[in-house]
Design an enzyme around this catalytic site. Structure first.
Site, PDB file in Angstrom:
ATOM      1  N   ASP A  51      46.471  42.907  45.925  1.00  0.00           N
ATOM      2  CA  ASP A  51      45.219  42.445  45.344  1.00  0.00           C
ATOM      3  C   ASP A  51      45.360  40.932  45.092  1.00  0.00           C
ATOM      4  O   ASP A  51      46.483  40.410  45.050  1.00  0.00           O
ATOM      5  CB  ASP A  51      44.972  43.186  44.020  1.00  0.00           C
ATOM      6  CG  ASP A  51      43.790  42.631  43.274  1.00  0.00           C
ATOM      7  OD1 ASP A  51      42.710  42.532  43.882  1.00  0.00           O
ATOM      8  OD2 ASP A  51      43.948  42.275  42.080  1.00  0.00           O
ATOM      9  N   ASP A  63      42.739  38.516  42.894  1.00  0.00           N
ATOM     10  CA  ASP A  63      42.337  38.024  41.568  1.00  0.00           C
ATOM     11  C   ASP A  63      42.997  38.858  40.468  1.00  0.00           C
ATOM     12  O   ASP A  63      42.810  40.077  40.411  1.00  0.00           O
ATOM     13  CB  ASP A  63      40.811  38.067  41.428  1.00  0.00           C
ATOM     14  CG  ASP A  63      40.149  37.092  42.384  1.00  0.00           C
ATOM     15  OD1 ASP A  63      40.401  35.892  42.233  1.00  0.00           O
ATOM     16  OD2 ASP A  63      39.420  37.531  43.287  1.00  0.00           O
TER      17      ASP A  63
HETATM   18  C1  XBP Z   1      38.163  40.486  41.997  1.00  0.00           C
HETATM   19  C2  XBP Z   1      36.742  40.267  41.976  1.00  0.00           C
HETATM   20  C3  XBP Z   1      36.186  39.107  42.601  1.00  0.00           C
HETATM   21  C4  XBP Z   1      36.309  37.781  41.841  1.00  0.00           C
HETATM   22  C5  XBP Z   1      35.229  36.869  42.276  1.00  0.00           C
HETATM   23  O1  XBP Z   1      38.625  40.629  43.309  1.00  0.00           O
HETATM   24  O2  XBP Z   1      36.013  41.075  41.440  1.00  0.00           O
HETATM   25  O3  XBP Z   1      34.843  39.422  42.692  1.00  0.00           O
HETATM   26  O4  XBP Z   1      36.182  37.958  40.441  1.00  0.00           O
HETATM   27  O5  XBP Z   1      35.231  36.678  43.640  1.00  0.00           O
HETATM   28  P1  XBP Z   1      40.106  41.298  43.561  1.00  0.00           P
HETATM   29  P2  XBP Z   1      33.847  36.573  44.478  1.00  0.00           P
HETATM   30  O6  XBP Z   1      40.698  41.657  42.244  1.00  0.00           O
HETATM   31  O7  XBP Z   1      39.836  42.497  44.434  1.00  0.00           O
HETATM   32  O8  XBP Z   1      40.923  40.235  44.279  1.00  0.00           O
HETATM   33  O9  XBP Z   1      32.928  35.734  43.675  1.00  0.00           O
HETATM   34  O10 XBP Z   1      34.221  35.912  45.770  1.00  0.00           O
HETATM   35  O11 XBP Z   1      33.316  37.973  44.672  1.00  0.00           O
HETATM   36 MG    MG Z   2      42.242  42.106  40.795  1.00  0.00          MG
END
Ligand code: XBP
Ligand code: MG
Length: 256
Positions: free
Chosen positions: A9, A11
């Site tokens: 993952d 973020d």
């Molecule tokens: C986490 C998310 C993302 C980010 C924002 O993604 O929910 O939406 O907060 O990115 P992950 P975008 O944990 O799966 O990496 O604005 O590009 O959607």
């Molecule tokens: Mg995440």
């Protein structure tokens, strides 16, 4: 069942991107568009239940009197704000304010040294991922990964399993041959719905959230302290390396 790939993952897991990255960039986008909107950390913590920045904007508009009335206009505004936000986010990342979380670089190195394949399984936008990894891993960051799946590649975001199903299909692996590293309940649910075992590294906004069904859960990859179950053979200061992940994966496969 042998472990063949780690599914990362982004973020919250590779880096703490939300509070000082995406949230700040959303607020800058609101200001640039002349909107008197502001997401503080308490509001953003609630909104993070909605994966996907565009989807998060629309969910927030549902609670605002000053948002456009029709769903078409809301979607158009969300598109505009999301594009502005992603530009601001890339600028923040390029100013090097979002490093990898402690222990991540070491685990990436373990995988490369030991020939463990890796993939990205995130629902963030590709431009955000590229900005983050270019700064932290260099221009050739894609070489680290056998597959890169992002928000643009799927119709349905986490907790839907699609992002994991796509990665498994690109890697030609069965779910039980992979291991996901996640930080959020939606990510955990998505991986589990795809049949992929999950290790959770808790992030800022999910520090106390129940994480049922994870093989292991702990505060970060930099130390074995606070992990449940404790990694076999590790002292409390040893980091969570590939050996620990392989052992958790093997133990889960043995117990069925
Ligand atoms: C986490 C998310 C993302 C980010 C924002 O993604 O929910 O939406 O907060 O990115 P992950 P975008 O944990 O799966 O990496 O604005 O590009 O959607
Ligand atoms: Mg995440």
């Amino acid at each position: 069942m042998t472990l063949h790939a780690l599914l990362w993952d982004v973020d919250g897991t590779l880096a703490e991107t939300e509070a000082h990255g995406h949230r700040v960039a959303f607020n800058e986008a609101f200001a640039a568009r002349g909107l008197d909107w502001h997401w503080d950390e308490a509001r953003y913590a609630k909104l993070l239940a909605v994966p996907g920045g565009r989807e998060r904007l629309i969910a927030d508009m549902d609670h605002r009197d000053d948002a456009p009335a029709g769903s078409r206009q809301r979607e158009a505004l969300a598109d505009e704000l999301h594009a502005l936000k992603n530009c601001r986010y890339a600028a923040l990342v390029k100013s090097s304010r979002l490093p990898l979380r402690a222990g991540v670089a070491e685990l990436l190195r373990d995988c490369r040294e030991q020939g463990m394949r890796m993939a990205i399984t995130s629902v963030t936008s590709r431009s955000n991922l590229a900005a983050l990894l270019e700064v932290n891993l260099g221009a050739a960051w894609e070489r680290y990964f056998a597959a890169v799946i992002c928000g643009e590649d799927v119709d349905r975001k986490k907790p839907d399993p699609q992002v994991f199903e796509l990665a498994l299909s690109k890697l030609s692996l069965q779910p039980s041959q992979a291991l996901a590293i996640e930080d959020s309940p939606a990510g955990l649910a998505a991986a589990r719905a795809a049949g992929v075992p999950v290790v959770v590294t808790r992030s800022q906004f999910f520090a106390d959230t129940p994480m049922h069904g994870a093989l292991a859960c702990g505060p970060g990859l930099h130390s074995s302290a606070g992990w449940c179950p404790a990694p076999v053979g590790a002292g409390t200061t040893a980091r969570i390396g590939l050996d620990a992940l392989i052992e958790w994966h093997r133990a889960a496969a043995r117990s069925g």
